[in-house]
Motif scaffolding. Structure first.
Motif, PDB file in Angstrom:
ATOM      1  N   PHE A   4      34.242 -39.120 -51.902  1.00 25.41           N
ATOM      2  CA  PHE A   4      35.172 -39.086 -51.590  1.00 25.41           C
ATOM      3  C   PHE A   4      35.696 -38.195 -50.404  1.00 25.41           C
ATOM      4  CE2 PHE A   4      35.568 -38.845 -56.653  1.00 25.41           C
ATOM      5  CZ  PHE A   4      36.509 -39.786 -56.607  1.00 25.41           C
ATOM      6  N   LEU A   5      34.786 -37.919 -49.511  1.00 28.00           N
ATOM      7  CA  LEU A   5      34.993 -37.074 -48.225  1.00 28.00           C
ATOM      8  C   LEU A   5      35.507 -38.285 -47.173  1.00 28.00           C
ATOM      9  CD1 LEU A   5      35.255 -34.477 -46.396  1.00 28.00           C
ATOM     10  CD2 LEU A   5      33.070 -34.823 -46.483  1.00 28.00           C
ATOM     11  N   GLU A   8      38.757 -39.947 -47.747  1.00 26.22           N
ATOM     12  CA  GLU A   8      39.951 -38.901 -47.337  1.00 26.22           C
ATOM     13  C   GLU A   8      39.780 -38.724 -46.207  1.00 26.22           C
ATOM     14  OE1 GLU A   8      38.769 -34.845 -48.596  1.00 26.22           O
ATOM     15  OE2 GLU A   8      39.625 -35.264 -50.894  1.00 26.22           O
ATOM     16  N   TYR A   9      38.652 -39.142 -45.345  1.00 27.47           N
ATOM     17  CA  TYR A   9      39.301 -39.497 -43.900  1.00 27.47           C
ATOM     18  C   TYR A   9      40.120 -40.353 -43.633  1.00 27.47           C
ATOM     19  CZ  TYR A   9      36.306 -34.640 -43.683  1.00 27.47           C
ATOM     20  OH  TYR A   9      35.826 -33.610 -43.257  1.00 27.47           O
ATOM     21  N   LEU A  11      41.465 -42.351 -45.269  1.00 25.33           N
ATOM     22  CA  LEU A  11      43.255 -42.509 -45.269  1.00 25.33           C
ATOM     23  C   LEU A  11      44.227 -41.619 -44.286  1.00 25.33           C
ATOM     24  CD1 LEU A  11      45.026 -43.001 -47.405  1.00 25.33           C
ATOM     25  CD2 LEU A  11      44.859 -41.551 -48.741  1.00 25.33           C
ATOM     26  N   VAL A  12      43.630 -41.148 -43.887  1.00 25.59           N
ATOM     27  CA  VAL A  12      43.957 -40.064 -42.348  1.00 25.59           C
ATOM     28  C   VAL A  12      44.210 -41.510 -41.493  1.00 25.59           C
ATOM     29  CG1 VAL A  12      44.428 -38.060 -41.300  1.00 25.59           C
ATOM     30  CG2 VAL A  12      43.899 -37.764 -43.456  1.00 25.59           C
ATOM     31  N   LEU A  26      42.750 -33.278 -39.701  1.00 30.05           N
ATOM     32  CA  LEU A  26      41.190 -32.834 -40.503  1.00 30.05           C
ATOM     33  C   LEU A  26      40.638 -31.208 -39.833  1.00 30.05           C
ATOM     34  CD1 LEU A  26      40.288 -36.573 -41.105  1.00 30.05           C
ATOM     35  CD2 LEU A  26      41.672 -34.898 -42.426  1.00 30.05           C
ATOM     36  N   ALA A  68      42.934 -46.489 -52.193  1.00 27.87           N
ATOM     37  CA  ALA A  68      42.172 -44.598 -51.269  1.00 27.87           C
ATOM     38  C   ALA A  68      43.689 -43.597 -52.571  1.00 27.87           C
ATOM     39  CB  ALA A  68      42.426 -44.814 -50.071  1.00 27.87           C
ATOM     40  N   ARG A  69      44.658 -43.797 -51.802  1.00 26.62           N
ATOM     41  CA  ARG A  69      44.998 -43.072 -52.337  1.00 26.62           C
ATOM     42  C   ARG A  69      45.261 -42.425 -54.103  1.00 26.62           C
ATOM     43  NH1 ARG A  69      46.142 -38.225 -51.685  1.00 26.62           N
ATOM     44  NH2 ARG A  69      46.872 -38.822 -50.182  1.00 26.62           N
ATOM     45  N   LEU A  72      42.257 -41.061 -55.261  1.00 28.52           N
ATOM     46  CA  LEU A  72      42.108 -40.586 -54.638  1.00 28.52           C
ATOM     47  C   LEU A  72      42.951 -39.115 -55.536  1.00 28.52           C
ATOM     48  CD1 LEU A  72      42.166 -40.027 -50.860  1.00 28.52           C
ATOM     49  CD2 LEU A  72      39.665 -39.273 -52.529  1.00 28.52           C
ATOM     50  N   ASP A  73      44.293 -39.376 -55.775  1.00 24.57           N
ATOM     51  CA  ASP A  73      45.286 -38.602 -57.020  1.00 24.57           C
ATOM     52  C   ASP A  73      44.788 -38.774 -58.415  1.00 24.57           C
ATOM     53  OD1 ASP A  73      47.478 -38.599 -55.052  1.00 24.57           O
ATOM     54  OD2 ASP A  73      48.040 -40.498 -55.633  1.00 24.57           O
ATOM     55  N   ASP A  76      42.367 -36.175 -57.978  1.00 27.20           N
ATOM     56  CA  ASP A  76      42.307 -34.823 -58.709  1.00 27.20           C
ATOM     57  C   ASP A  76      43.466 -34.580 -59.849  1.00 27.20           C
ATOM     58  OD1 ASP A  76      42.381 -34.446 -55.780  1.00 27.20           O
ATOM     59  OD2 ASP A  76      44.051 -34.579 -54.709  1.00 27.20           O
TER      60      ASP A  76
END
Length: 319
Positions: A4-5, A8-9, A11-12, A26, A68-69, A72-73, A76
């Motif tokens: 997941f990390l 997240e990276y 996606l940014v 980040l 990815a979004r 991650l959603d 969460d």
């Protein structure tokens, strides 16, 4: 297995399309970010970025960005749901509301809500209707308070009270537009508000993106008026204050007036003092419903459900 990390990276980086900017966002080094991206490319055995200037996504990168979004959603939401099941003593609630409406609505709800659920962290996001709709769509807030219908798809709405948009007309504007005919114009407007009569008068409107402005635009378009807009503002209280000084006609929610001037005597004194006139508009769009909206596709936490329950119980602006 997807980390997941790393996700997240990635996606940014995919949003920024610039490793330097993404690393700053980040709070990591550019080399560390590059390592995370390289690890993902090794895991999938495919290139995600074209190392061009400017940086671009490969087709695989574009597909992963979309997923990815969602992933991650979902992560969460899963965590939120598990926390809800485990213990409702902690959590977070993000509320989207306009600056002025929050001043009227939230004091009726939040003190009672916080007394019942002191462990729930409250986050307030203020903005205009378009900004808040985008925040709701992207999952940045849990719910939005605004006039219905909301301008965003896939949202469930709960009505909480009626609302009316009033026309605020200063005497000074009428005296300038209709010299020596003030009483006659008062009488005509009191019988029926003919906006065509006010076509050449100055107007003070909220900036586009605000719901009251959208309603005003629809009404003015219906009567085929191209208003003389002397000023646009983001703050509805600024619009009222300037109208109060005779600068122009504006549109103002009845709910806000009731909050400031709860009794008929106070209202009458205020209007006489500032030589203002309030008129109800004979247009469907001026008579609406205030509601709460939440995203259908996102997990609805107990914190959100309890806020809606309390709002329906505490808000009484239907008179």
């Amino acid at each position: 297995m997807i980390n997941f990390l790393n996700l997240e990276y990635f996606l940014v980086a995919a949003e920024e399309l610039n490793f330097t900017k993404a690393a700053k966002r980040l709070y990591i080094s550019q080399q560390s970010l590059s390592n995370h991206i390289s690890n993902m490319e090794k895991e999938f055995d495919i290139i995600l970025f074209n190392r061009t200037s400017p940086l671009t996504l490969t087709y695989a990168g574009q597909v992963l960005k979309e997923r990815a979004r969602e992933m991650l959603d979902l992560r969460d939401e899963t965590y939120r749901e598990i926390r809800d099941i485990k213990d409702f003593s902690t959590g977070q609630l993000s509320i989207g509301v306009s600056h002025t409406r929050g001043r009227v609505i939230l004091p009726e709800i939040l003190p009672y809500y916080q007394a019942l659920y002191p462990g729930i962290e409250l986050k307030l996001v203020e903005g205009n209707s378009q900004e808040l709709a985008a925040d709701l769509l992207h999952g940045d807030i849990d719910l939005i308070i605004d006039l219905l219908p909301l301008s965003v798809e896939n949202v469930e709405t709960v009505p909480i009270c009626k609302e009316e948009i009033l026309l605020v007309v200063p005497d000074q504007v009428l005296e300038t537009a209709f010299p020596g005919r003030l009483e006659e114009i008062h009488k005509r407007l009191s019988q029926s508000v003919d906006l065509k009569l006010l076509e050449h008068c100055p107007f003070i409107l909220l900036k586009p993106g605000n719901r009251v402005r959208s309603i005003a635009d629809e009404i003015l378009t219906d009567v085929q008026i191209d208003p003389n807009i002397v000023l646009e503002t983001e703050n509805i209280e600024t619009a009222l204050a300037l109208s109060r000084r005779g600068m122009g006609i504006t549109f103002y929610p009845k709910m806000f007036m009731k909050e400031e001037l709860p009794t008929a005597d106070q209202k009458e004194t205020f209007l006489k003092k500032y030589h203002l006139n309030l008129y109800s508009l004979n247009y469907d769009r001026a008579h609406g419903v205030l509601g709460i909206g939440y995203h259908k596709s996102h997990y609805i936490s107990r914190a959100t459900k309890e806020f809606i329950r309390i709002a329906k119980e505490k808000i009484h602006y239907n008179e």
